[in-house]
Design a protein around this motif. Structure first.
Motif, PDB file in Angstrom:
ATOM      1  N   ILE A  88      13.559  25.667   1.021  1.00 62.21           N
ATOM      2  CA  ILE A  88      13.916  24.534   1.709  1.00 62.21           C
ATOM      3  C   ILE A  88      13.003  24.436   3.069  1.00 62.21           C
ATOM      4  O   ILE A  88      13.275  25.441   4.058  1.00 62.21           O
ATOM      5  N   CYS A  89      12.435  23.486   3.312  1.00 65.83           N
ATOM      6  CA  CYS A  89      11.759  23.210   4.546  1.00 65.83           C
ATOM      7  C   CYS A  89      12.629  22.284   5.359  1.00 65.83           C
ATOM      8  O   CYS A  89      12.916  21.142   4.924  1.00 65.83           O
ATOM      9  N   VAL A  90      13.205  22.822   6.434  1.00 66.22           N
ATOM     10  CA  VAL A  90      14.025  22.087   7.397  1.00 66.22           C
ATOM     11  C   VAL A  90      13.915  22.387   8.791  1.00 66.22           C
ATOM     12  O   VAL A  90      13.442  23.420   9.270  1.00 66.22           O
ATOM     13  N   SER A  91      14.429  21.194   9.558  1.00 67.07           N
ATOM     14  CA  SER A  91      13.936  21.368  10.926  1.00 67.07           C
ATOM     15  C   SER A  91      15.424  21.652  11.818  1.00 67.07           C
ATOM     16  O   SER A  91      16.508  21.157  11.187  1.00 67.07           O
ATOM     17  N   GLY A  92      15.396  22.254  12.949  1.00 69.59           N
ATOM     18  CA  GLY A  92      16.517  22.571  13.655  1.00 69.59           C
ATOM     19  C   GLY A  92      17.149  21.208  14.235  1.00 69.59           C
ATOM     20  O   GLY A  92      18.351  21.351  14.578  1.00 69.59           O
ATOM     21  N   ALA A 108      14.753  30.510   0.420  1.00 66.26           N
ATOM     22  CA  ALA A 108      13.929  30.616   1.596  1.00 66.26           C
ATOM     23  C   ALA A 108      13.927  29.389   2.504  1.00 66.26           C
ATOM     24  O   ALA A 108      13.568  28.326   1.976  1.00 66.26           O
ATOM     25  N   ILE A 109      13.942  29.707   3.552  1.00 67.15           N
ATOM     26  CA  ILE A 109      13.924  28.532   4.721  1.00 67.15           C
ATOM     27  C   ILE A 109      12.707  28.698   5.392  1.00 67.15           C
ATOM     28  O   ILE A 109      12.223  29.682   6.147  1.00 67.15           O
ATOM     29  N   SER A 130       2.915  24.567   1.224  1.00 69.90           N
ATOM     30  CA  SER A 130       1.972  24.386  -0.097  1.00 69.90           C
ATOM     31  C   SER A 130       2.011  25.484  -0.905  1.00 69.90           C
ATOM     32  O   SER A 130       2.208  25.690  -2.208  1.00 69.90           O
ATOM     33  N   GLU A 131       2.165  26.916  -0.510  1.00 71.27           N
ATOM     34  CA  GLU A 131       2.295  28.079  -1.016  1.00 71.27           C
ATOM     35  C   GLU A 131       3.564  28.259  -1.703  1.00 71.27           C
ATOM     36  O   GLU A 131       3.619  28.852  -2.815  1.00 71.27           O
ATOM     37  N   ALA A 132       4.564  27.614  -0.953  1.00 72.52           N
ATOM     38  CA  ALA A 132       6.056  27.692  -1.654  1.00 72.52           C
ATOM     39  C   ALA A 132       6.061  26.867  -3.184  1.00 72.52           C
ATOM     40  O   ALA A 132       6.619  27.270  -4.042  1.00 72.52           O
ATOM     41  N   LYS A 138      11.381  25.919  -7.163  1.00 71.35           N
ATOM     42  CA  LYS A 138      11.395  24.562  -6.677  1.00 71.35           C
ATOM     43  C   LYS A 138      11.421  24.481  -5.020  1.00 71.35           C
ATOM     44  O   LYS A 138      12.184  25.231  -4.363  1.00 71.35           O
ATOM     45  N   ALA A 139      10.559  23.539  -4.549  1.00 74.14           N
ATOM     46  CA  ALA A 139      10.633  23.500  -3.004  1.00 74.14           C
ATOM     47  C   ALA A 139      11.115  21.967  -2.654  1.00 74.14           C
ATOM     48  O   ALA A 139      10.822  21.105  -3.317  1.00 74.14           O
ATOM     49  N   LEU A 140      12.014  22.008  -1.394  1.00 74.82           N
ATOM     50  CA  LEU A 140      12.407  20.930  -1.123  1.00 74.82           C
ATOM     51  C   LEU A 140      12.013  20.631   0.456  1.00 74.82           C
ATOM     52  O   LEU A 140      12.284  21.734   1.270  1.00 74.82           O
ATOM     53  N   LEU A 141      11.632  19.524   0.924  1.00 75.89           N
ATOM     54  CA  LEU A 141      11.443  19.331   2.293  1.00 75.89           C
ATOM     55  C   LEU A 141      12.410  18.216   2.675  1.00 75.89           C
ATOM     56  O   LEU A 141      12.745  17.121   2.036  1.00 75.89           O
ATOM     57  N   SER A 142      13.213  18.521   3.926  1.00 79.40           N
ATOM     58  CA  SER A 142      14.396  17.668   4.105  1.00 79.40           C
ATOM     59  C   SER A 142      14.037  17.067   5.648  1.00 79.40           C
ATOM     60  O   SER A 142      13.704  18.042   6.525  1.00 79.40           O
TER      61      SER A 142
END
Length: 377
Positions: A88-92, A108-109, A130-132, A138-142
């Motif tokens: 999961i790609c996420v911002s603070g 994995a964050i 991209s690598e993930a 499965k990758a998620l961008l939030s």
């Protein structure tokens, strides 16, 4: 009962119930039957839910088939974060209802950094995302559509384009979007989008998770076939009806964005005139027009909020989801702002009911409370 002389400027936390929503809820409570029953009474209740689904879908540019009703945005965000992602790609800067379940998911964050202007830096995550996404996982961008504390509008369209390029799914927390910026789910291209009733004139306790047709998501409440077998349990008909009516009323509203912009400009100009040392966080960034995050270095946010409350002004510091606690904003910290800003920032958020008299009342109170009697903790 609160005095009628109070000025409510905390609309990003919750908006007043609009008349259309109130009327729809009263009507729904008088309709007998279970919406899953096939008899006439059940069909009458079902019709209320499906009408609301159409109204919500129309407001956000989605198909009715894509709208799943929930108890609110927190449930909807948790549902997406818990859907078995490997990364999961996420911002603070995200709301805690995204951050907490993402961190607890076991995925994995990838940290999506934000700059001092409040906007995320997508270039920093392109390679790791991209690598993930390139593997079997499965990758998620939030990414939220607009920040609830600063009002900064995030580059959602760019984030979705990036995610599509690398093969990741996209979740958009759009709670602060409806009525504050143009929102069209179909053209945006996200896989998941979240909205909440009580942020747009509807009742507390209702929200929607919008799932793009063809996108798979496991059932998140089992034990019934409701909400297209994704959320079992008898629906909260009155709340859903109120949600739909509020969405319908908002879709017919015109000029609200421009009115809020003029009022906020008046508010911020007044604050700077009286307290030149005040900082308007992300002032030069694109922001939703109803939101102003004001920091007064050397003053404690908690004290400012309390003293304004005593003067009859309702504002907040940070998100209103922390059991009444006021502390340093995790959003402003994630933006890399110094402690004298993060500890002194309050949020003023306007609503459709806000008028010039409310801005005048705030400025009169600000002149009283922003002086030397306010001492930082």
């Amino acid at each position: 009962m609160m005095s009628k002389t109070r000025t409510y400027l905390d609309n990003n936390a919750s908006t007043p119930l609009c008349p259309e929503a109130r009327a729809a809820m009263v009507e729904a409570m008088d309709v007998m039957g279970n919406p899953s029953s096939v008899h006439a009474e059940g069909r009458a209740v079902r019709a209320l839910i499906e009408r609301a689904r159409e109204q919500v879908a129309n407001l956000i540019g989605a198909r009715a088939s894509e709208v799943v009703f929930t108890s609110g945005a927190t449930e909807a965000n948790n549902t997406v974060m818990a859907a078995g992602w490997d990364t999961i790609c996420v911002s603070g800067i995200e709301h805690d209802s995204v951050l907490a379940p993402a961190r607890a998911s076991g995925a994995a964050i990838i940290d999506l950094p934000a700059s001092t202007d409040g906007r995320v830096d997508l270039s920093a995550v392109m390679q790791p995302l991209s690598e993930a996404a390139a593997g079997e996982g499965k990758a998620l961008l939030s990414l939220m559509i607009a920040n609830n504390e600063t009002g900064v509008v995030e580059p959602a369209a760019d984030a979705i384009a990036l995610a599509r390029e690398v093969g990741a799914a996209v979740h958009v927390d759009a709670v602060q979007g409806p009525g504050r910026l143009p929102l069209d789910f179909a053209s945006l291209g996200a896989d998941f989008l979240v909205v909440s009733a009580h942020k747009l004139g509807g009742p507390r306790g209702a929200g929607a998770l919008v799932i793009r047709d063809g996108v798979s998501l496991p059932a998140f409440v089992r034990g019934g076939g409701q909400e297209r077998r994704r959320r079992g349990g008898t629906e909260s008909v009155a709340a859903i009806a109120g949600f739909g009516a509020a969405a319908g009323a908002l879709a017919r509203e015109t000029g609200a964005i421009e009115r809020a912009a003029a009022l906020r400009a008046e508010l911020e100009a007044g604050v700077k005139r009286m307290t030149p040392e005040a900082v308007i966080v992300a002032q030069d960034s694109a922001r939703i027009t109803n939101t102003s995050c004001i920091a007064l270095p050397g003053k404690a946010a908690e004290t400012l909020v309390i003293r304004l409350d005593l003067e009859g002004i309702a504002v907040s510091a940070g998100a209103a989801c922390s059991s009444g606690k006021v502390g340093s904003s995790h959003v402003l910290e994630a933006m890399g702002l110094p402690p004298e800003i993060t500890r002194s920032a309050i949020r003023v958020s306007l609503g459709p009911q806000t008028r010039e008299a409310d801005i005048a009342a705030f400025l009169a109170a600000w002149q009283k409370v922003a002086g030397p009697a306010v001492i930082a903790a």
